[in-house]
Design an enzyme around this catalytic site. Sequence first.
Site, PDB file in Angstrom:
ATOM      1  N   LYS A 114       0.845  -1.191   0.000  1.00 13.68           N
ATOM      2  CA  LYS A 114       0.000   0.000   0.000  1.00 13.68           C
ATOM      3  C   LYS A 114       0.882   1.243   0.000  1.00 13.68           C
ATOM      4  CE  LYS A 114      -3.887   1.846   2.766  1.00 13.68           C
ATOM      5  NZ  LYS A 114      -4.721   1.568   3.966  1.00 13.68           N
ATOM      6  N   SER A 194      -9.650   1.872   2.794  1.00 13.92           N
ATOM      7  CA  SER A 194      -8.474   2.589   2.294  1.00 13.92           C
ATOM      8  C   SER A 194      -7.454   1.669   1.640  1.00 13.92           C
ATOM      9  CB  SER A 194      -7.822   3.398   3.418  1.00 13.92           C
ATOM     10  OG  SER A 194      -7.090   2.610   4.305  1.00 13.92           O
ATOM     11  N   SER A 218     -10.163  -0.969   7.131  1.00 15.02           N
ATOM     12  CA  SER A 218      -9.482  -0.734   5.859  1.00 15.02           C
ATOM     13  C   SER A 218      -8.677  -1.911   5.331  1.00 15.02           C
ATOM     14  CB  SER A 218      -8.582   0.501   5.963  1.00 15.02           C
ATOM     15  OG  SER A 218      -9.374   1.664   5.939  1.00 15.02           O
TER      16      SER A 218
END
Length: 524
Positions: A114, A194, A218
Amino acid sequence: MIRLRSTAVLLALAGLVAAPVPALAAAPAHAGPALGFDLDAATIPELQQRMDHGRLSAVALTQAYLRRIDAVDGKVHAVVAVDPGALRAAAASDARRRTGHPLGQLDGIPVLLKDNIDTRTLPATAGSRALPRSRPAADAALVDRLQRGGAVILGKTNLSEWANYRSTHATSGWSGIGGQTNNPYVLDRNPCGSSSGSGAAVAATLSQVAIGTETDGSIVCPAGANDVVGEKPTLGLVSRTGVVPISAEQDTAGPMARHVVDAAITLSVLQGHDAADPATAAIPASQPRDYAALLRPGALRGARIGVWRMAGQDADVDRVVQDAVRTLTARGATVVEVDLPYQDQIGAAESPALLTEFRRDVNAYLTHRPGHPANLNELIVFNKKDPVELSKFGQELFEQAAAAPDATDPAYRAQRATATSLARRSIDETLAAQHLDAIVAPTNSPAWKTTYGTGDAFVLGSSTPAAVAGYPNVSVPAGFAGPLPIGVSFFAGRWADARILALAAAFEKAAPARRAPAFLPTIG
């Protein structure tokens, strides 16, 4: 938007001469023609066995994923950059294997990160146009652990900007750097949470594993919405050093994969003490070193599982949960109906506490990123001047956090104490009262159509108790609403990561629900 390097350029940078590999565009749902097997279905142990027997190399595996990104990611927009050292790292893995010195189960396995995780080779942007002008000075602690385990860092995934903590009307999966990530099952539907790029990338077979981060939902929500496995570890099991924060009281990184065993293997490498992250000092000596070794098909037999149905909000979710209950019962578990207490009070205390914690923690992180806005106030000013950042939604949470009380404020301290203690009690008391091994709940409702201006059309999720408590939570595929995936989550008390992974793996074995995405443009 960061431009992807092509596979050919990466080969040249690595100094490698690659054997011809057919393009994978003709196989949108599965990656495998170049390798002779279905990569979408392959687990890390199966890949390791192939490499051990000379039927696969880490370079060939990495090439396949890079070409998969070239062929497919134009539909999904999950990957914002590929690492220029990926093929070089894969070649080093092959060299270790030839000499009989592999570094472990993750050696040679491609992993996406990420884009709020620091790496020296690529910017860590948190999706914001305020941060891409320089690279972090050091790798995040979890990246160092992955590299010492032999993993091939494949690149960075898009995320909801600032981990979905900028606006009360944010759209998940959008960032100023990466644009909008799409759900690979139905492209006009939202990937949720997210860690949207990490979930969508794994679902689309753009990497074997991806790393996500979670403050509240998330990891598990994009796992559920994208039909993959996501494990949010116990707070402190994985170091947060070098990860763009929201709150030190709730943040953690964790693995996302297509199979529970792959998530377990990755967590085994990620976990460990870090002097720079005091939360990791609490890891007990008894915590397992190899979670995959503890997975067994019969783990559900004799287990007592609480089911928190959250019923009546979505008919498809209710059906999937009932199917899951039938599976648990058929495999020898005793299922007990539960309703977790204190949820309204937890939410009322969590939200204002996070505002204070975000300003404190993001300001501390920015001190290690010279050349960028130095604090939250400067980020707010940057966004107002930038032509892209506020084009889809505002920055209300930034502004509220800038005005929030300091972390020394008694009202804030009471809010955090209330949120954490009630979240832990909601789980601990329920487990103790019913003598439960874990609780299962729906992870998500079906993905909604992506729009801008009003925020996400979120219906339900079960992430908050484990997230606020700092307890482990794993989402596993469980069913579908038409073409849209629905997951169920297993969670339990502190340091129970091995237990919930074992239960999730047994459930996955008993009721394999995952199927590869079809990249439908829309549905009625």
